[in-house]
Design an enzyme around this catalytic site. Structure first.
Site, short mmCIF file in Angstrom:
data_model
loop_
_atom_site.label_atom_id
_atom_site.label_comp_id
_atom_site.label_asym_id
_atom_site.label_seq_id
_atom_site.Cartn_x
_atom_site.Cartn_y
_atom_site.Cartn_z
N LYS A 15 -60.19 8.92 -31.39
CA LYS A 15 -59.62 10.23 -31.33
C LYS A 15 -60.68 11.26 -31.15
CE LYS A 15 -56.73 9.94 -34.90
NZ LYS A 15 -57.03 8.55 -35.41
N ARG A 90 -49.72 13.17 -39.93
CA ARG A 90 -49.76 11.80 -40.40
C ARG A 90 -48.43 11.17 -41.00
NH1 ARG A 90 -55.95 11.76 -40.07
NH2 ARG A 90 -56.52 9.40 -39.95
N ARG A 129 -69.42 1.68 -36.39
CA ARG A 129 -69.35 3.12 -36.80
C ARG A 129 -70.06 3.18 -38.27
NH1 ARG A 129 -64.33 7.21 -36.53
NH2 ARG A 129 -63.86 6.18 -38.56
N ARG A 135 -70.22 6.06 -42.94
CA ARG A 135 -68.90 6.74 -43.70
C ARG A 135 -68.43 5.76 -44.73
NH1 ARG A 135 -64.58 8.90 -39.63
NH2 ARG A 135 -63.22 8.53 -41.36
N ARG A 146 -56.69 1.51 -44.12
CA ARG A 146 -56.40 2.56 -43.21
C ARG A 146 -55.40 2.11 -42.13
NH1 ARG A 146 -62.10 4.21 -42.00
NH2 ARG A 146 -61.26 5.69 -40.66
P1 AMP Z 1 -60.07 10.58 -40.12
O1 AMP Z 1 -61.17 11.19 -40.00
O2 AMP Z 1 -58.91 11.30 -39.28
O3 AMP Z 1 -59.80 8.95 -39.84
O4 AMP Z 1 -59.58 10.84 -41.62
C1 AMP Z 1 -60.31 10.30 -42.53
C2 AMP Z 1 -59.33 10.26 -43.89
O5 AMP Z 1 -59.24 11.70 -44.24
C3 AMP Z 1 -58.26 9.74 -43.85
O6 AMP Z 1 -58.27 8.25 -44.01
C4 AMP Z 1 -57.41 10.25 -45.19
O7 AMP Z 1 -57.60 9.85 -46.24
C5 AMP Z 1 -57.86 11.71 -44.82
N1 AMP Z 1 -56.98 12.35 -44.00
C6 AMP Z 1 -57.27 12.73 -42.85
N2 AMP Z 1 -56.31 13.63 -42.14
C7 AMP Z 1 -55.23 13.36 -42.88
C8 AMP Z 1 -53.83 13.94 -42.83
N3 AMP Z 1 -53.21 14.26 -41.93
N4 AMP Z 1 -53.05 13.47 -43.91
C9 AMP Z 1 -53.60 12.90 -45.19
N5 AMP Z 1 -54.78 12.33 -45.15
C10 AMP Z 1 -55.65 12.76 -44.36
#
Ligand code: AMP
Length: 192
Positions: A15, A90, A129, A135, A146
């Site tokens: 994404k 989400r 990654r 990360r 996740r």
């Molecule tokens: P991502 O980079 O989109 O994979 O997001 C990394 C982490 O940020 C996720 O695993 C959540 O802990 C937090 N996060 C990102 N977007 C959201 C969201 N819309 N709602 C809740 N937590 C989020």
């Protein structure tokens, strides 16, 4: 026509990469809640400190906190004429919040794209990654968590947006350029 697009898909579906490419192409800002949280973590803000413990465990940051952050981001001038949301909404509560933000501004979503991916492939990509970017949430157990959280809390959003006639599914597997081309095709034909 202004584009207001949501990019859905499991962690590791690509994404972030595709969001940046599409946003440039569409001339709208790519807004990634994960990136905003990570920036807050690096800056050591109060929001970052709160978010970090959820992120490191592979859990979602609470809706109230996330919703408030997104409302503030969408109120910035660069998002007035369109946006691409990567990683938001989400949860169903986030869908409702986004609906009310948009209704309040007299706007509507134009597209919801689901980038689909095979589970084994996304685990492999995320582990890769982890090596490249380090990360904290890219360890195998957190990755599995996740993915489970995605299935439980976010996958149901696909049906919600399909029910509204907004959903387009695009295969996220394979070469990055090929996926970008698929996305462009899908948006071209659905944008009318
Ligand atoms: P991502 O980079 O989109 O994979 O997001 C990394 C982490 O940020 C996720 O695993 C959540 O802990 C937090 N996060 C990102 N977007 C959201 C969201 N819309 N709602 C809740 N937590 C989020």
């Amino acid at each position: 026509m202004s584009t207001r697009l949501i990019l859905l898909g499991p962690p590791g579906a690509g994404k972030g990469t595709q969001a940046a490419r599409l946003a440039t192409r569409l001339g709208v800002p790519a807004i990634s809640t994960g990136d905003i949280f990570r920036a807050n973590v690096s800056e050591g803000t109060e929001l970052g400190q709160l978010a970090q413990k959820y992120m490191n465990a592979g859990e979602y940051v609470p809706d109230e906190v996330t919703n408030q952050m997104v409302a503030a981001r969408l109120a910035e001038p660069d998002a007035a004429d369109g946006f691409l949301l990567d990683g938001y909404p989400r949860t169903e509560a986030q869908v409702s919040e986004l609906d009310s933000i948009l209704t309040g501004n007299g706007h509507e979503l134009t597209h919801v794209v689901e980038l689909t991916a095979d589970t084994d492939e996304v685990v492999a990509r995320l582990l890769n990654r982890a090596e490249e970017q380090g990360r904290a949430d890219d360890t195998e157990s957190v990755i599995r968590r996740r993915l489970d959280v995605y299935v439980e809390q976010t996958a149901p959003l696909v049906r919600i947006y399909a029910g509204r006639g907004l959903l387009v599914q695009v295969d996220g597997m394979g070469d990055v350029d090929e996926v970008t081309a698929r996305l462009a095709d899908a948006l071209g034909s659905s944008a009318g």
